[in-house]
Design an enzyme around this catalytic site. Structure first.
Site, short mmCIF file in Angstrom:
data_model
loop_
_atom_site.label_atom_id
_atom_site.label_comp_id
_atom_site.label_asym_id
_atom_site.label_seq_id
_atom_site.Cartn_x
_atom_site.Cartn_y
_atom_site.Cartn_z
N LYS A 56 40.31 2.08 -0.95
CA LYS A 56 39.68 2.41 0.34
C LYS A 56 38.26 2.92 0.09
O LYS A 56 38.07 3.89 -0.63
CB LYS A 56 40.53 3.51 1.00
CG LYS A 56 40.11 3.99 2.36
CD LYS A 56 41.13 5.03 2.83
CE LYS A 56 40.89 5.50 4.23
NZ LYS A 56 41.91 6.50 4.63
N GLU A 165 54.24 0.51 11.41
CA GLU A 165 53.66 1.84 11.56
C GLU A 165 53.85 2.37 12.98
O GLU A 165 53.59 1.67 13.95
CB GLU A 165 52.17 1.79 11.23
CG GLU A 165 51.47 3.13 11.40
CD GLU A 165 50.00 3.05 11.06
OE1 GLU A 165 49.70 2.75 9.88
OE2 GLU A 165 49.16 3.23 11.96
N ASN A 186 52.69 7.50 10.87
CA ASN A 186 51.28 7.87 10.72
C ASN A 186 51.03 9.20 11.42
O ASN A 186 51.22 9.32 12.63
CB ASN A 186 50.39 6.78 11.31
CG ASN A 186 48.95 6.89 10.86
OD1 ASN A 186 48.55 7.90 10.29
ND2 ASN A 186 48.16 5.87 11.12
#
Length: 265
Positions: A56, A165, A186
């Site tokens: 990331k 998710e 999440n």
């Protein structure tokens, strides 16, 4: 500069998907010709809370994290540190990722690799399969119920694991209907990008036993992993804290070895 909203991210994704239409047959051919992926389920079993470490470079919420990140070097360090899988962000506009990152990482590590993106269309599944992904992320908030079911079926047909998710009880109910390989809880609300680990704790505890659950976002320390383990998480997905460090292997290693505690359902 203000953070982009989820709607803006999804609009950009739809535009990119539209540009793929002319390549549909080639993408399908490449996906069919790709080697069989590593089973994502391989990463989900174990006595300890598994760490999925993320490649990331930046994000809408954190801004620049590590723009010079070498995807392969980081992924290899993660696995040396004990990561059970690698998550690769492939959105270029907002996260600085690419499908090339995904392909290079999948070729360089011996653990399953997750394509993390805003998956809205089967063409993106072909891309993931062709690049060597073991699994894809499907975000309930980004999809209609019918779209979620269709993409879940299509991903399984491609031999891909399905990580669905969620951020609410209603989303969890939809996710379970898809029979996911795993549920990702999440702690970040994609409407506001605010993180609430207490909210994630409550939702993790509601995931039925037998369904692997991965706690996502806001996890930076061993204490955070222990907190999610106590709630019943089987794995954690960790991004910013391990991506920005100069020693990603050590950063992952610090998060490993926390015993799973199970859930009551």
């Amino acid at each position: 500069m203000s953070q982009p909203k989820l709607d803006a991210i999804l609009t950009a994704t739809r535009d990119r998907v539209a540009s793929l239409r002319t390549q549909a047959r080639e993408l399908e051919r490449r996906a069919a010709a790709a080697p069989k992926p590593l089973p994502f389920a391989r990463a989900l079993a174990g006595r300890d809370v598994g760490v999925i470490a993320e490649v990331k470079r930046r994000s809408p919420s954190a801004g620049a994290i590590r723009e010079d990140l070498d995807a392969v070097a980081h992924a290899q360090a993660y696995t040396q540190g004990g990561a059970v899988a690698i998550s690769v962000l492939t959105d270029e506009l907002y996260f600085g990722g690419s499908l090339d990152d995904l392909a290079r990482v999948a070729s360089a590590v011996s653990v399953p690799v997750l394509r993390k993106d805003f998956i809205l269309d089967e063409l993106q599944l072909y891309e993931a399969r062709a690049a060597g992904a073991s699994a894809v992320l499907l975000i309930v908030r980004a999809l209609t119920a019918d779209g979620l079911r269709a993409l879940g079926r299509a991903a399984r047909d491609q031999g891909l694991g399905v990580l669905v998710e969620v951020h609410s009880v209603g989303e969890l109910e939809l996710a379970l209907e898809v029979e996911p390989t795993a549920v990702g809880v999440n702690s970040r609300d994609l409407a506001t990008f605010a993180v609430d680990l207490a909210h994630a704790e409550r939702l993790v505890a509601l995931v039925p036993r037998g369904v692997p659950v991965i706690a996502e976002s806001g996890i930076a320390t061993r204490a955070d992993v222990e907190r999610m383990a106590a709630a019943g998480a089987d794995l954690v997905l960790v991004g910013t804290s391990v991506a920005r460090t100069v020693d990603p292997g050590a950063a992952v290693r610090e998060l490993t070895g926390v015993r799973r505690q199970g859930r009551g359902q």
